[in-house]
Each structure stands twice: as C-alpha cells, then as structure tokens.
Design an enzyme around this catalytic site. Structure first.
Site, PDB file in Angstrom:
ATOM      1  N   CYS A 219      14.267 -41.126  19.638  1.00 34.01           N
ATOM      2  CA  CYS A 219      15.284 -41.815  20.408  1.00 34.01           C
ATOM      3  C   CYS A 219      16.652 -41.165  20.230  1.00 34.01           C
ATOM      4  O   CYS A 219      16.685 -40.363  19.275  1.00 34.01           O
ATOM      5  CB  CYS A 219      15.450 -43.264  19.773  1.00 34.01           C
ATOM      6  SG  CYS A 219      14.233 -44.161  20.074  1.00 34.01           S
ATOM      7  N   THR A 220      17.600 -41.184  21.234  1.00 34.44           N
ATOM      8  CA  THR A 220      18.750 -40.412  21.099  1.00 34.44           C
ATOM      9  C   THR A 220      19.815 -41.213  21.933  1.00 34.44           C
ATOM     10  O   THR A 220      19.519 -41.943  23.021  1.00 34.44           O
ATOM     11  CB  THR A 220      18.443 -39.214  21.697  1.00 34.44           C
ATOM     12  OG1 THR A 220      19.812 -38.169  21.077  1.00 34.44           O
ATOM     13  CG2 THR A 220      18.375 -38.893  22.990  1.00 34.44           C
TER      14      THR A 220
END
Lengths: 254, 51
Positions: A219-220
């Site tokens: 995730c980012t």
C-alpha cells in the site's frame, strides 16, 4: 461573584424584632450550560489524547514489535539444532501454508520474512509477513510470482519497498532452491489495477511472454493506502539449496 | 470532570496525585490490551484492500 443583591420579592426580606432587616440574596443560578460545555471540552481533549496515543502505538510500538516478531520467526524457521526442524514444503496445498523465505538486502542486512500462500490479512500478512497471490506463478516458474505485504502497521514488511532501485536483488529461499530476482521497475497504481500481477504484466516495460517475473505489491502512501506500489523483478539466478545460501547474503551457512 | 474527580479523591495532594497516576497507568494498560487492538480491528479491516 454572587454578592448580596436587593430583592424585589418581599418574601426575601426578613425583619427582626429590633428592626434589623435581612435581605436574602438569591441562590446562585446553576450554570448548567457552562458545565456541559466544560464536560464536552474535557471529553474531546481526552478522546484526542487517546487517539494520539493510538496513532503512536500503531505507527511505532506495534509496528516495531510485530516487525521484530516476524523477523525472528523467519530467522528461526527451519534453523537451529532441533532434530525436528521445520522445512519448507515442496508443494503448497492450503492457504497460509508457509513455503519460503525472502531476503532483501536493501531493507537491511538482517531483514527476512516468511512467505505464505494467500494474501489474507489474518494470519498471512498480519502475523507471517508476506503473502503469495493465489493463482500466480510459484518462485522460479515462468509467469509472475506475485506477493503482497503491509507497508505500515503489522510489522510493515514492505515499508522500504520504495527504496528498491536498479541493481538491487531479492532472494527467495524454498525447500530445494534459492531464487535470485533482480530489480526492473517501480510503479504506483490504483487498488483496482490488478493487471500488475498478470502472468505477463503489460505495464512492465519490455515484459515478454515466457518471462520469469516477480511482483512485490504494497500500500502507498504509508497509512493512507489510497494507492498501491508495485515493484517488478526478473529471475536472475537459481541456486540449489544443497549448495547453501548465496554468498552475498552472508548468512554464515544458516 | 477532572476537577470533580480531583475533589472526590480522598487524601492530600500527594495521595491524590498517586491515585491519579495509578488510574492513568491502569488506563494505558487497558488501552494496550483491549482498546487499541479493538480500534485496530475496526479501523484497519481487511475489506479496505482490493489488491
């Protein structure tokens, strides 16, 4: 603050026999509105403090504790002098089954995590560390060996994924072989863009049918998680497990 | 709220302070073992991930 006041109500005045008049001041009005506001304010401050503590716990304490646990679990898996030592299975039969171990020198010389089948948060990503997307290729196979891990929270196995650059290598240890993948490309995509883990990821520059790729996803931005960060790698080398770990890992025959 | 609690506590300033510190300590333990894992489960649920 609430001193004696003249009252307009005759009943508030008492006259003593000697003629002295006592004027009773009215009782101070209960300031319920102010008290309620104070209580709401104090409650808001308390909740804010608890939330700040939770953020600190989540970002630092829990992340660090879980990361240490996952690392130790990975280092200890299959090692030691235990005669019943655990070994990676040659075939994966069920969800959450551990089948390998990953080393990424860019994440730290001591960094290692176990790889399990499936990408369920519990128990794969939260407790074990790295999850293999069901249906994608296995390490060393033609196609795309795709894995996922948390970026922040629950140990954040891929916290440093954005630091991978050209020249970096990722090592995957299985029962019979060590697979060495070399870095190719990084991309930020939408969470719905599942084509990045396709057998031949079209968004990977120069991808060809028959290639042996590996895709790391996470995730980012950290803790915001609105997008996904994708790193593609290509198989560079295969080493028999019986020949020992790759020298550059400096595992000391572990 | 806090002022009311302070006045309700028995003893002098030192004893009241000790009681307050004990309550804060117990609250932190409860947060760590109960509240925070519970918040974690609610705020960071699996349904939020697609890839």
């Amino acid at each position: 603050m609430f001193g004696l006041q003249k009252s307009t109500n005759p009943s508030d005045v008492t006259e003593l026999p000697d003629g002295t008049r006592i004027i009773w001041a009215p009782l101070p009005k209960k300031r319920t509105g102010r008290q309620a506001l104070l209580a709401v304010g104090e409650t808001a401050i308390t909740l804010g403090l608890i939330l700040a503590l939770f953020v600190g716990y989540k970002a630092f304490l829990q992340d660090s504790l879980v990361a240490d646990t996952q690392n130790q679990k990975a280092q200890g898996f299959g090692g030691g002098a235990d005669q019943h030592k655990l070994r990676f299975p040659s075939q994966v039969h069920k969800q959450a089954q551990i089948f390998g171990r990953m080393y990424v020198p860019r994440f730290g010389s001591k960094w290692t995590r176990l790889i399990a089948e499936g990408t369920r948060w519990h128990p794969v990503l939260n407790e074990i560390g790295i999850g293999h997307y069901v249906g994608t290729s296995m390490p060393g196979e033609v196609g795309n060996f795709a894995v996922a891990a948390h970026r922040g929270g629950f140990g954040g196995a891929f916290k440093e994924i954005h630091r991978l650059v050209a020249g970096d290598k990722v090592y995957v240890e299985t029962r019979n072989y060590w697979y060495v993948y070399k870095y190719l490309q990084t991309k930020i995509v939408d969470p719905t863009d599942t084509s990045v883990i396709d057998r031949v990821p079209l968004e990977l520059t120069g991808s060809v049918s028959g290639g042996k790729y590996m895709t790391m996803t996470s995730c980012t931005p950290i803790f915001v998680n609105t997008h996904r960060i994708v790193v593609w790698l290509e198989l560079d080398q295969v080493i028999k497990a019986s020949d020992g770990p790759p020298r550059e890992l400096n595992l000391g025959g572990n | 709220m806090y002022s009311w609690l302070w006045h309700k506590l028995p003893g002098g300033k030192l004893l009241k302070s000790l009681q307050c510190l004990t309550m804060v300590g117990l609250a932190l333990v409860a947060f760590y073992f109960w509240l925070f894992p519970w918040l974690d489960a609610i705020l960071f649920s699996e349904s939020s991930t697609k890839l």
